[in-house]
Scaffold this motif. Structure first.
Motif, PDB file in Angstrom:
ATOM      1  N   LEU A 102     -20.185  -1.187 -28.533  1.00 16.58           N
ATOM      2  CA  LEU A 102     -19.006  -1.455 -29.361  1.00 16.58           C
ATOM      3  C   LEU A 102     -19.274  -2.570 -30.370  1.00 16.58           C
ATOM      4  N   THR A 127     -13.830   3.236 -35.244  1.00 16.06           N
ATOM      5  CA  THR A 127     -13.564   2.220 -34.224  1.00 16.06           C
ATOM      6  C   THR A 127     -12.608   2.761 -33.168  1.00 16.06           C
ATOM      7  N   CYS A 130     -14.414   4.933 -30.795  1.00 16.54           N
ATOM      8  CA  CYS A 130     -15.184   4.143 -29.832  1.00 16.54           C
ATOM      9  C   CYS A 130     -14.281   3.583 -28.724  1.00 16.54           C
ATOM     10  N   MET A 276     -18.900   7.666 -27.717  1.00 16.87           N
ATOM     11  CA  MET A 276     -19.360   6.325 -28.059  1.00 16.87           C
ATOM     12  C   MET A 276     -20.534   6.383 -29.028  1.00 16.87           C
ATOM     13  N   GLY A 279     -19.220   7.659 -32.364  1.00 11.96           N
ATOM     14  CA  GLY A 279     -18.387   6.671 -33.031  1.00 11.96           C
ATOM     15  C   GLY A 279     -19.180   5.518 -33.619  1.00 11.96           C
ATOM     16  N   THR A 280     -20.174   5.030 -32.871  1.00 12.77           N
ATOM     17  CA  THR A 280     -20.972   3.912 -33.372  1.00 12.77           C
ATOM     18  C   THR A 280     -21.832   4.341 -34.559  1.00 12.77           C
TER      19      THR A 280
END
Length: 310
Positions: A102, A127, A130, A276, A279-280
């Motif tokens: 994150l 964000t 995530c 995750m 998203g990152t």
């Protein structure tokens, strides 16, 4: 082409080392108290860094900026490692590596130099993706109260994002050398943990060969080698390419946790892992494009400091 391949190989190795650091830290803390693990890690790292500085034929002295900035960052870095190490001791290595990623999307929100006049809505969508991933990772086999380890890793991601933003702010327009700055930080960290472990130092004498292997790996590979190799690789290539390759860290964390740690992912946590990573990467790409489209600024620092393992 061979230079690009060798640089990419080094960056992938750094990502793999950082990804494996969560399992190494989890194993080490199962045998020793967290403060003692951190003291040993900092102490070994400090000795190695001092040896490297001493081995240099020139520029052995530390500048005032390196001492001042290193002292401040040494404290914030120690705070990050406390949260991360306690966190990984109470959750899976795979979850730890995924949740801490994150940092990649949280850092630009705190870093004044990366957002310019404001990040685009797509960044906040990434964000949010995530954060949804974190909720799924914390749910395990079903939705329930998040575990203490997961919450600590979430807090570690927030503190690490602040630490990364502070690195960019304090090193901007200052002449600081990575090795010297790292050396000061490791010395500060060792000093901070020296007092809490005074009564437990004797336990280090009873650590077996496997335990020392874990501590040496965390100190020499996950700290000293990874940072210096990362800096070397970024100087030979582009920060954006380095950022992409270093972004594979959570993938390595999951692979090592499952392959070597015997951990298992449920359907919900597997979905969280996929979200995750997506998203990152999405947030990283949006932030990079937004920064590139703006006016000329200082060189990109995100690839050199954002992903640091445990």
């Amino acid at each position: 082409m061979s230079r690009v391949r060798s640089t990419d190989a080094v960056l992938l190795l750094v990502a793999a080392v950082w990804g494996s650091s969560y399992l190494a830290a989890k194993t080490a803390t199962s045998a020793l108290p967290v403060p003692l693990v951190l003291f040993a890690r900092y102490g070994i790292s400090a000795i190695a860094c001092l040896a490297l500085v001493t081995a240099r034929r020139t520029s052995r002295r530390f500048t005032r900026d390196e001492l001042r900035v290193g002292a401040v960052l040494g404290v914030t870095q120690a705070a990050v490692l406390v949260l991360e190490t306690y966190g990984v001791a109470h959750t899976s290595a795979a979850n730890a590596g995924l949740i801490i990623s994150l940092t990649v999307v949280l850092t630009p929100l705190l870093d004044r130099t990366s957002g310019g006049t404001g990040l685009p809505p797509r960044y906040f969508a990434a964000t949010g993706l995530c954060l949804l991933a974190v909720a799924l990772l914390m749910s395990g086999s079903g939705f329930h109260r998040p575990g203490a380890g997961d919450l600590l890793m979430f807090a570690a991601a927030l503190v690490r994002a602040a630490h990364v933003a502070l690195v960019g702010r304090l090193t901007a327009r200052r002449s600081v050398r990575p090795l010297h700055l790292t050396t000061v930080q490791t010395l500060v960290g060792a000093a901070l943990f020296a007092v809490p472990v005074t009564g437990t130092l004797g336990r280090l004498g009873r650590v077996d060969g496997a335990g020392w292997a874990q501590l040496l790996y965390l100190a020499l590979f996950c700290s000293v080698f990874a940072f210096l190799a990362q800096t070397w690789a970024v100087q030979r290539g582009s920060a954006s390419r380095a950022s992409l390759l270093l972004g594979t860290e959570p993938v390595w964390a999951v692979a090592v946790g499952i392959g070597l740690g015997g951990e298992h992912l449920t359907v919900l946590t597997a979905l969280g892992a996929a979200l995750m990573v997506a998203g990152t990467y999405w947030g990283q790409a949006v932030e990079r494009d937004h920064r590139t489209a703006g006016t000329a600024r200082a060189p990109d620092r995100s690839a050199t400091v954002a992903a640091t393992g445990v």
